[in-house]
Design a protein around this motif. Structure first.
Motif, PDB file in Angstrom:
ATOM      1  N   SER A   1      -5.322 -44.281   9.618  1.00 52.13           N
ATOM      2  CA  SER A   1      -6.579 -45.012   9.469  1.00 52.13           C
ATOM      3  C   SER A   1      -7.735 -44.259  10.110  1.00 52.13           C
ATOM      4  CB  SER A   1      -6.452 -46.403  10.087  1.00 52.13           C
ATOM      5  OG  SER A   1      -5.465 -47.178   9.424  1.00 52.13           O
ATOM      6  N   ALA A   2      -7.473 -43.631  11.253  1.00 51.80           N
ATOM      7  CA  ALA A   2      -8.525 -42.864  11.926  1.00 51.80           C
ATOM      8  C   ALA A   2      -8.946 -41.666  11.088  1.00 51.80           C
ATOM      9  CB  ALA A   2      -8.050 -42.416  13.303  1.00 51.80           C
ATOM     10  N   LEU A   3      -7.985 -40.993  10.456  1.00 53.27           N
ATOM     11  CA  LEU A   3      -8.331 -39.886   9.570  1.00 53.27           C
ATOM     12  C   LEU A   3      -9.208 -40.373   8.428  1.00 53.27           C
ATOM     13  CD1 LEU A   3      -4.975 -37.880   9.262  1.00 53.27           C
ATOM     14  CD2 LEU A   3      -7.002 -37.263  10.585  1.00 53.27           C
ATOM     15  N   MET A   4      -8.863 -41.550   7.880  1.00 51.05           N
ATOM     16  CA  MET A   4      -9.668 -42.124   6.808  1.00 51.05           C
ATOM     17  C   MET A   4     -11.079 -42.450   7.289  1.00 51.05           C
ATOM     18  SD  MET A   4      -8.031 -42.356   3.940  1.00 51.05           S
ATOM     19  CE  MET A   4      -9.090 -43.557   3.156  1.00 51.05           C
ATOM     20  N   ASP A   5     -11.196 -42.722   8.566  1.00 50.58           N
ATOM     21  CA  ASP A   5     -12.478 -43.112   9.150  1.00 50.58           C
ATOM     22  C   ASP A   5     -13.334 -41.909   9.520  1.00 50.58           C
ATOM     23  OD1 ASP A   5     -14.291 -45.025   9.905  1.00 50.58           O
ATOM     24  OD2 ASP A   5     -13.450 -45.318  11.902  1.00 50.58           O
ATOM     25  N   GLY A   6     -12.823 -40.694   9.245  1.00 55.37           N
ATOM     26  CA  GLY A   6     -13.611 -39.492   9.499  1.00 55.37           C
ATOM     27  C   GLY A   6     -13.270 -38.760  10.768  1.00 55.37           C
ATOM     28  N   ALA A   7     -12.242 -39.182  11.491  1.00 52.62           N
ATOM     29  CA  ALA A   7     -11.876 -38.517  12.743  1.00 52.62           C
ATOM     30  C   ALA A   7     -11.170 -37.189  12.468  1.00 52.62           C
ATOM     31  CB  ALA A   7     -10.970 -39.419  13.577  1.00 52.62           C
ATOM     32  N   THR A   8     -11.274 -36.263  13.436  1.00 51.40           N
ATOM     33  CA  THR A   8     -10.471 -35.048  13.365  1.00 51.40           C
ATOM     34  C   THR A   8      -9.033 -35.398  13.718  1.00 51.40           C
ATOM     35  OG1 THR A   8     -10.807 -34.494  15.691  1.00 51.40           O
ATOM     36  CG2 THR A   8     -12.468 -33.708  14.110  1.00 51.40           C
ATOM     37  N   GLU A   9      -8.113 -34.440  13.515  1.00 50.17           N
ATOM     38  CA  GLU A   9      -6.718 -34.689  13.858  1.00 50.17           C
ATOM     39  C   GLU A   9      -6.567 -34.996  15.340  1.00 50.17           C
ATOM     40  OE1 GLU A   9      -4.251 -31.518  12.544  1.00 50.17           O
ATOM     41  OE2 GLU A   9      -4.569 -31.920  10.402  1.00 50.17           O
ATOM     42  N   GLU A  10      -7.311 -34.280  16.178  1.00 46.23           N
ATOM     43  CA  GLU A  10      -7.227 -34.520  17.618  1.00 46.23           C
ATOM     44  C   GLU A  10      -7.761 -35.908  17.974  1.00 46.23           C
ATOM     45  OE1 GLU A  10      -8.529 -31.873  16.173  1.00 46.23           O
ATOM     46  OE2 GLU A  10      -7.031 -30.335  16.667  1.00 46.23           O
ATOM     47  N   GLU A  11      -8.908 -36.266  17.382  1.00 43.85           N
ATOM     48  CA  GLU A  11      -9.481 -37.583  17.643  1.00 43.85           C
ATOM     49  C   GLU A  11      -8.574 -38.689  17.136  1.00 43.85           C
ATOM     50  OE1 GLU A  11     -14.249 -36.447  17.325  1.00 43.85           O
ATOM     51  OE2 GLU A  11     -13.122 -37.106  15.562  1.00 43.85           O
ATOM     52  N   ALA A  12      -7.974 -38.477  15.962  1.00 50.79           N
ATOM     53  CA  ALA A  12      -7.086 -39.494  15.397  1.00 50.79           C
ATOM     54  C   ALA A  12      -5.859 -39.695  16.275  1.00 50.79           C
ATOM     55  CB  ALA A  12      -6.662 -39.092  13.982  1.00 50.79           C
ATOM     56  N   ALA A  13      -5.309 -38.598  16.799  1.00 50.10           N
ATOM     57  CA  ALA A  13      -4.150 -38.701  17.679  1.00 50.10           C
ATOM     58  C   ALA A  13      -4.504 -39.444  18.960  1.00 50.10           C
ATOM     59  CB  ALA A  13      -3.597 -37.315  17.991  1.00 50.10           C
ATOM     60  N   GLU A  14      -5.694 -39.153  19.497  1.00 49.86           N
ATOM     61  CA  GLU A  14      -6.127 -39.829  20.726  1.00 49.86           C
ATOM     62  C   GLU A  14      -6.295 -41.324  20.487  1.00 49.86           C
ATOM     63  OE1 GLU A  14      -9.772 -39.689  24.030  1.00 49.86           O
ATOM     64  OE2 GLU A  14      -9.732 -38.294  22.337  1.00 49.86           O
ATOM     65  N   ARG A  15      -6.905 -41.683  19.369  1.00 51.00           N
ATOM     66  CA  ARG A  15      -7.077 -43.101  19.069  1.00 51.00           C
ATOM     67  C   ARG A  15      -5.725 -43.793  18.903  1.00 51.00           C
ATOM     68  NH1 ARG A  15     -11.787 -43.498  14.442  1.00 51.00           N
ATOM     69  NH2 ARG A  15     -13.314 -42.075  15.402  1.00 51.00           N
ATOM     70  N   ALA A  16      -4.813 -43.136  18.197  1.00 48.49           N
ATOM     71  CA  ALA A  16      -3.507 -43.742  17.961  1.00 48.49           C
ATOM     72  C   ALA A  16      -2.781 -44.024  19.271  1.00 48.49           C
ATOM     73  CB  ALA A  16      -2.662 -42.836  17.071  1.00 48.49           C
ATOM     74  N   LYS A  17      -2.948 -43.130  20.243  1.00 48.94           N
ATOM     75  CA  LYS A  17      -2.268 -43.317  21.526  1.00 48.94           C
ATOM     76  C   LYS A  17      -3.000 -44.311  22.421  1.00 48.94           C
ATOM     77  CE  LYS A  17      -0.121 -38.727  21.576  1.00 48.94           C
ATOM     78  NZ  LYS A  17      -0.054 -37.410  22.250  1.00 48.94           N
ATOM     79  N   ASN A  18      -4.331 -44.276  22.393  1.00 49.24           N
ATOM     80  CA  ASN A  18      -5.099 -45.129  23.299  1.00 49.24           C
ATOM     81  C   ASN A  18      -5.292 -46.547  22.780  1.00 49.24           C
ATOM     82  OD1 ASN A  18      -5.395 -42.974  25.059  1.00 49.24           O
ATOM     83  ND2 ASN A  18      -7.387 -42.358  24.244  1.00 49.24           N
ATOM     84  N   ASP A  19      -5.350 -46.715  21.477  1.00 48.27           N
ATOM     85  CA  ASP A  19      -5.661 -48.025  20.917  1.00 48.27           C
ATOM     86  C   ASP A  19      -4.430 -48.894  20.694  1.00 48.27           C
ATOM     87  OD1 ASP A  19      -8.213 -47.172  20.921  1.00 48.27           O
ATOM     88  OD2 ASP A  19      -8.559 -47.326  18.763  1.00 48.27           O
ATOM     89  N   VAL A  20      -3.259 -48.309  20.752  1.00 47.49           N
ATOM     90  CA  VAL A  20      -2.038 -49.064  20.468  1.00 47.49           C
ATOM     91  C   VAL A  20      -1.242 -49.266  21.744  1.00 47.49           C
ATOM     92  CG1 VAL A  20       0.118 -49.132  19.175  1.00 47.49           C
ATOM     93  CG2 VAL A  20      -1.939 -48.190  18.105  1.00 47.49           C
ATOM     94  N   GLU A  21      -1.133 -50.500  22.165  1.00 49.63           N
ATOM     95  CA  GLU A  21      -0.306 -50.813  23.324  1.00 49.63           C
ATOM     96  C   GLU A  21       1.170 -50.792  22.939  1.00 49.63           C
ATOM     97  OE1 GLU A  21      -1.453 -54.593  24.758  1.00 49.63           O
ATOM     98  OE2 GLU A  21      -3.451 -53.966  25.427  1.00 49.63           O
ATOM     99  N   PRO A  22       2.049 -50.382  23.825  1.00 50.29           N
ATOM    100  CA  PRO A  22       3.485 -50.459  23.534  1.00 50.29           C
ATOM    101  C   PRO A  22       3.892 -51.903  23.243  1.00 50.29           C
ATOM    102  CG  PRO A  22       3.071 -49.095  25.470  1.00 50.29           C
ATOM    103  CD  PRO A  22       1.760 -49.746  25.126  1.00 50.29           C
ATOM    104  N   VAL A  23       4.706 -52.069  22.236  1.00 47.00           N
ATOM    105  CA  VAL A  23       5.158 -53.409  21.856  1.00 47.00           C
ATOM    106  C   VAL A  23       6.241 -53.858  22.832  1.00 47.00           C
ATOM    107  CG1 VAL A  23       6.294 -54.780  20.087  1.00 47.00           C
ATOM    108  CG2 VAL A  23       4.610 -53.042  19.433  1.00 47.00           C
ATOM    109  N   THR A  24       6.014 -54.985  23.481  1.00 46.68           N
ATOM    110  CA  THR A  24       6.995 -55.512  24.440  1.00 46.68           C
ATOM    111  C   THR A  24       7.319 -56.985  24.193  1.00 46.68           C
ATOM    112  OG1 THR A  24       5.234 -56.079  26.008  1.00 46.68           O
ATOM    113  CG2 THR A  24       6.255 -53.898  26.227  1.00 46.68           C
ATOM    114  N   ASP A  25       6.570 -57.628  23.277  1.00 43.75           N
ATOM    115  CA  ASP A  25       6.730 -59.075  23.111  1.00 43.75           C
ATOM    116  C   ASP A  25       7.639 -59.456  21.949  1.00 43.75           C
ATOM    117  OD1 ASP A  25       5.039 -58.129  21.199  1.00 43.75           O
ATOM    118  OD2 ASP A  25       3.568 -59.758  21.356  1.00 43.75           O
ATOM    119  N   VAL A  26       8.323 -58.476  21.343  1.00 44.15           N
ATOM    120  CA  VAL A  26       9.274 -58.759  20.262  1.00 44.15           C
ATOM    121  C   VAL A  26      10.672 -58.446  20.775  1.00 44.15           C
ATOM    122  CG1 VAL A  26      10.017 -58.194  17.927  1.00 44.15           C
ATOM    123  CG2 VAL A  26       7.578 -58.219  18.489  1.00 44.15           C
ATOM    124  N   THR A  27      11.499 -59.449  20.824  1.00 44.03           N
ATOM    125  CA  THR A  27      12.866 -59.264  21.309  1.00 44.03           C
ATOM    126  C   THR A  27      13.862 -59.681  20.234  1.00 44.03           C
ATOM    127  OG1 THR A  27      12.884 -61.478  22.308  1.00 44.03           O
ATOM    128  CG2 THR A  27      12.209 -59.629  23.702  1.00 44.03           C
TER     129      THR A  27
END
Length: 470
Positions: free
Chosen positions: A202-228
């Motif tokens: 989605s970040a690539l579609m939004d115009g981000a570079t590969e580096e920016e897209a990777a940073e967003r993917a890591k920073n914007d997504v919290e680890p999932v812990t509430d599904v058991t």
């Protein structure tokens, strides 16, 4: 509800009393409920562009195709269907909950599955996205891991069936529980990887570079812990998944093709939406016949004239789109006859003669064939639309010249991505039916999606996605 057999295939009694469907053998796959939401950990600066509607839609389509690509060949060469409508519904529910793309593809109506067949092939050749160097998985590998992380079973399944018309059956889910079991830690990690993969694309579609897209993917997504696991999805109370959603009673529509039963996603959507909050499904009971044209070019002109005429008449409460529906291929006629037509008739009545004061529409000009790789495609070639003898528009290809202002507007001018994706070279797909020619909306979407996905992936690999924004 009615419990009937269509008489078109193996007999069934229309109801499954308290059946349990054990976990199916998974072809490197597993199961899950709808994905949790992505929770941003921080806000981006004002430099980040806001996504427009078309970017979001195209991004979603690309993500779906990337996910499907991993099993495209197997899915497209093995259309097993099911022996009864209920069994088709069961296969779809379990495979959807388990991210079992192969089985899911095998039980979807072939005429509707064909819409994504071409794009899947293009995506398979691309490798499926992601950024291994930045530890961002591709959507394909994330789906595969989700699939392998858990097993899905269906217990206490009960349904009611109603024959809509010959070879079309509605399966309304009365009860059932999808049980998802497996390794919780592995499942949570797979969910996290899936969300990061989606965020990256989605970040690539939004115009981000590969580096920016990777940073967003890591920073914007919290680890999932509430599904058991184990986790239970109660099909009778789907609103529990989202308390703010309406009380939806899931209904699936099965169609019979070549003696086997498949689920039609399009008709299932109409059927389910029509029964929200316990309402009664509003549907027809027969499919309108085709009115084919003698040539592909004439089929394009006939469809456009019927569509414009019916649209004008609807605004005056005089039409039910029957002529337009008759200009289409059987899969589209089936959907529109059974679901759209009853809706229009309820809103406007059954239609009737135009009356002395109604405006008269006339088309002059022709359609011409567009170069393609196997499909018959046509586009208007200086087709003038007149109302009461006064020219209003002249259509040429994907451009329209307004008579009153003399201004011409083209889709490639309104959206740079239109030309960048190669869509400016496409037209309506025409197919042969009943000794003549009709328009196929499904095949038109298929060709446009295949072309768009092929060119999107080329732009993506070349780092030129900015061309979609001009």
């Amino acid at each position: 509800m009615n419990n009937q057999s269509t008489g078109n295939g193996p007999g069934y009694d229309g109801q499954h009393p308290q059946q349990s469907w054990p976990a199916q053998p998974q072809p490197a796959m597993g199961g899950m409920p709808p994905l949790p939401e992505i929770h941003p950990q921080h806000q981006h600066t004002a430099k980040r562009r806001r996504r427009t509607g078309w970017i979001v839609g195209l991004s979603a389509a690309v993500v779906v195709l990337l996910a499907l690509g991993a099993w495209g060949v197997l899915a497209l060469t093995s259309r097993s269907g099911a022996d009864t409508p209920e069994n088709a519904a069961v296969k779809l529910l379990r495979s959807a909950a388990g991210f079992d793309i192969v089985t899911l593809s095998q039980v979807v109506s072939p005429s509707e599955l064909g819409v994504v067949a071409g794009p899947i092939q293009e995506v398979m050749k691309s490798g499926g996205g992601g950024n291994p160097g930045a530890d961002i998985p591709g959507v394909q590998s994330a789906v595969q891991e989700l699939n392998a992380a858990a097993n899905v079973s269906l217990e206490n399944f009960q349904s009611d069936t109603t024959e809509i018309t010959d070879g079309v059956v509605a399966v309304r889910i009365r009860s059932g529980q999808l049980i998802i079991e497996g390794d919780t830690a592995r499942y949570q990690q797979a969910l996290t990887d899936m969300q990061r993969a989606v965020a990256y694309e989605s970040a690539l579609m939004d115009g981000a570079t590969e580096e920016e897209a990777a940073e967003r993917a890591k920073n914007d997504v919290e680890p999932v812990t509430d599904v058991t696991l184990p986790k239970t999805i109660d099909l009778e109370h789907l609103d529990e998944l989202d308390p703010s959603a309406p009380d939806v009673k899931l209904s699936l529509v099965a169609v019979q093709e070549d003696g086997r039963w498949y689920i039609s996603p399009v008709m299932s959507l109409f059927e389910t939406l029509s029964t929200v909050t316990g309402g009664t499904a509003m549907r027809g009971d027969e499919v309108l016949p085709a009115h084919p044209a003698k040539t592909p070019e004439a089929a394009g002109l006939q469809f456009l004239e019927n569509l414009l005429t019916d649209s004008m008449a609807v605004t005056q409460g005089r039409s039910t789109f029957e002529n337009t529906i008759g200009s289409l291929a059987v899969p589209e006629r089936r959907v529109l006859s059974l679901y759209l037509l009853p809706l229009i008739e309820q809103t406007l009545g059954s239609g009737g003669p135009s009356g002395p004061g109604a405006p008269r529409l006339k088309l002059s000009g022709d359609f011409e064939r567009v170069k393609s790789t196997g499909d018959i495609m046509v586009l208007p070639e200086k087709v003038t639309v007149s109302i009461d003898g006064q020219p209003q528009l002249t259509l040429s290809g994907t451009c329209a010249l307004v008579a009153s202002s003399g201004q011409e507007s083209c889709l490639e001018d309104a959206w740079p991505g239109f030309e960048a994706l190669g869509l400016d070279e496409l037209g309506l797909v025409i197919v042969k039916e009943d000794g003549g020619y009709v328009v196929s909306i499904y095949d038109t979407v298929r060709v446009w999606l295949q072309t768009a996905s092929e060119n999107y992936l080329k732009l993506r690999d070349a780092g030129e996605l900015d061309r979609l924004r001009g």
